[in-house]
Design an enzyme around this catalytic site. Structure first.
Site, PDB file in Angstrom:
ATOM      1  N   GLY A  45       3.332 -15.887  -2.525  1.00 20.09           N
ATOM      2  CA  GLY A  45       3.895 -14.532  -2.832  1.00 20.09           C
ATOM      3  C   GLY A  45       3.093 -13.195  -2.044  1.00 20.09           C
ATOM      4  O   GLY A  45       1.951 -13.556  -2.011  1.00 20.09           O
ATOM      5  N   GLN A  50       0.392  -5.086  -0.562  1.00 22.99           N
ATOM      6  CA  GLN A  50      -0.646  -5.834   0.228  1.00 22.99           C
ATOM      7  C   GLN A  50      -0.512  -5.518   1.739  1.00 22.99           C
ATOM      8  O   GLN A  50      -1.230  -6.114   2.317  1.00 22.99           O
ATOM      9  CB  GLN A  50      -0.479  -7.157  -0.311  1.00 22.99           C
ATOM     10  CG  GLN A  50      -0.840  -7.729  -1.657  1.00 22.99           C
ATOM     11  CD  GLN A  50      -1.119  -9.219  -1.826  1.00 22.99           C
ATOM     12  OE1 GLN A  50       0.261  -9.476  -2.391  1.00 22.99           O
ATOM     13  NE2 GLN A  50      -1.885  -9.731  -1.827  1.00 22.99           N
ATOM     14  N   CYS A  92      -5.332 -14.776  -4.318  1.00 17.81           N
ATOM     15  CA  CYS A  92      -4.749 -13.742  -3.948  1.00 17.81           C
ATOM     16  C   CYS A  92      -5.003 -13.477  -2.453  1.00 17.81           C
ATOM     17  O   CYS A  92      -6.160 -13.581  -2.010  1.00 17.81           O
ATOM     18  CB  CYS A  92      -5.195 -12.379  -4.664  1.00 17.81           C
ATOM     19  SG  CYS A  92      -4.100 -10.873  -4.175  1.00 17.81           S
ATOM     20  N   LEU A  93      -3.910 -13.044  -1.525  1.00 19.16           N
ATOM     21  CA  LEU A  93      -4.196 -13.105  -0.290  1.00 19.16           C
ATOM     22  C   LEU A  93      -4.963 -11.881   0.038  1.00 19.16           C
ATOM     23  O   LEU A  93      -5.448 -11.594   1.058  1.00 19.16           O
ATOM     24  CB  LEU A  93      -2.708 -13.001   0.229  1.00 19.16           C
ATOM     25  CG  LEU A  93      -2.021 -14.076   0.294  1.00 19.16           C
ATOM     26  CD1 LEU A  93      -0.542 -13.851   0.950  1.00 19.16           C
ATOM     27  CD2 LEU A  93      -2.549 -15.259   0.844  1.00 19.16           C
ATOM     28  N   HIS A 134       1.893 -12.614 -11.262  1.00 13.91           N
ATOM     29  CA  HIS A 134       0.940 -11.997 -10.038  1.00 13.91           C
ATOM     30  C   HIS A 134       1.480 -10.862  -9.492  1.00 13.91           C
ATOM     31  O   HIS A 134       0.944  -9.792  -9.175  1.00 13.91           O
ATOM     32  CB  HIS A 134       0.620 -13.405  -9.601  1.00 13.91           C
ATOM     33  CG  HIS A 134      -0.527 -13.072  -8.443  1.00 13.91           C
ATOM     34  ND1 HIS A 134      -1.805 -13.446  -8.698  1.00 13.91           N
ATOM     35  CD2 HIS A 134      -0.326 -12.002  -7.205  1.00 13.91           C
ATOM     36  CE1 HIS A 134      -2.460 -12.865  -7.472  1.00 13.91           C
ATOM     37  NE2 HIS A 134      -1.597 -12.141  -6.880  1.00 13.91           N
ATOM     38  N   GLU A 135       2.674 -11.131  -8.896  1.00 12.72           N
ATOM     39  CA  GLU A 135       3.440 -10.443  -7.911  1.00 12.72           C
ATOM     40  C   GLU A 135       3.630  -8.875  -8.576  1.00 12.72           C
ATOM     41  O   GLU A 135       3.567  -7.823  -8.090  1.00 12.72           O
ATOM     42  CB  GLU A 135       4.587 -10.818  -7.078  1.00 12.72           C
ATOM     43  CG  GLU A 135       4.259 -12.122  -6.301  1.00 12.72           C
ATOM     44  CD  GLU A 135       2.991 -11.813  -5.491  1.00 12.72           C
ATOM     45  OE1 GLU A 135       2.516 -10.838  -4.831  1.00 12.72           O
ATOM     46  OE2 GLU A 135       2.080 -12.688  -5.161  1.00 12.72           O
ATOM     47  N   HIS A 138       0.990  -6.812  -9.416  1.00 17.90           N
ATOM     48  CA  HIS A 138       0.528  -5.837  -7.910  1.00 17.90           C
ATOM     49  C   HIS A 138       1.252  -4.727  -7.927  1.00 17.90           C
ATOM     50  O   HIS A 138       0.810  -3.697  -7.457  1.00 17.90           O
ATOM     51  CB  HIS A 138       0.926  -6.677  -6.581  1.00 17.90           C
ATOM     52  CG  HIS A 138      -0.111  -7.570  -6.098  1.00 17.90           C
ATOM     53  ND1 HIS A 138      -1.568  -7.204  -5.843  1.00 17.90           N
ATOM     54  CD2 HIS A 138      -0.302  -8.979  -5.939  1.00 17.90           C
ATOM     55  CE1 HIS A 138      -2.223  -8.218  -5.387  1.00 17.90           C
ATOM     56  NE2 HIS A 138      -1.461  -9.268  -5.305  1.00 17.90           N
TER      57      HIS A 138
HETATM   58 NI    NI Z   1      -2.027 -11.154  -5.151  1.00 13.73          NI
END
Ligand code: NI
Length: 169
Positions: A45, A50, A92-93, A134-135, A138
């Protein structure tokens, strides 16, 4: 085009996002860039903040590119229903190398628009339910570390600061 993924604690990751209003060619390109950038780092995701864009937009693919039908575009997503519980490790990225146990609903129903503005609704289970949460988090400036205890969150903050000082972040 692969975009640079911004890392915690970039301010854009903590901001509320603006709704997607124009479903044009530019948005289509942005969505393609988001999938490409996500697959490049084998993520499931990626949310627009991000890559430094404060829009209510995210992409998800729990098959990491294996099944083209699993590609989901979430423009202006909303959770319409959730139930049950799951407690799993999350990463998380924007916080590479860090993970933590996060409590999420086991089932999550999301209503959103795709890249053309068409509405869709889907019920996700397990990993997909977690990715939805999660997304969407964000898009409200919330990271998974906000769900951890203050002690664990501070530990991660301190370790990020150390990595920054060493030039490794
Ligand atoms: Ni994330």
């Amino acid at each position: 085009m692969i975009r640079k993924i911004v890392k915690f604690p970039e301010p854009v990751l903590a901001q509320q996002t603006q709704p997607v209003e124009k479903f044009d060619e530019e948005l289509g390109k942005l969505v393609e860039d988001m999938f490409e950038s996500m697959y490049a780092v084998e993520g499931v995701g990626l949310a627009a903040p991000q890559i430094g864009i404060s829009l209510r937009l995210a992409v998800i693919d729990v098959t990491v590119g294996k099944n083209p039908e699993a590609r989901l575009v979430l423009a202006n997503p909303e959770i319409t229903h959730s139930e049950g519980e799951q407690r799993e490790e999350e990463g998380c990225l924007s916080l590479p190398g860090f993970r933590g146990l996060v409590l999420r609903p086991k089932f999550v129903t999301v209503r959103a628009q795709d890249a053309t503005g068409k509405e869709w609704e889907m019920r996700g289970e397990d990993l997909l339910a977690r990715a939805f949460c999660h997304e969407i988090d964000h898009l409200y400036g919330t990271l998974f570390i906000n769900h951890l205890s203050m002690l664990k969150r501070d530990l991660i903050r301190r370790r990020v600061r150390k990595l920054q000082k060493a030039g490794d972040w």
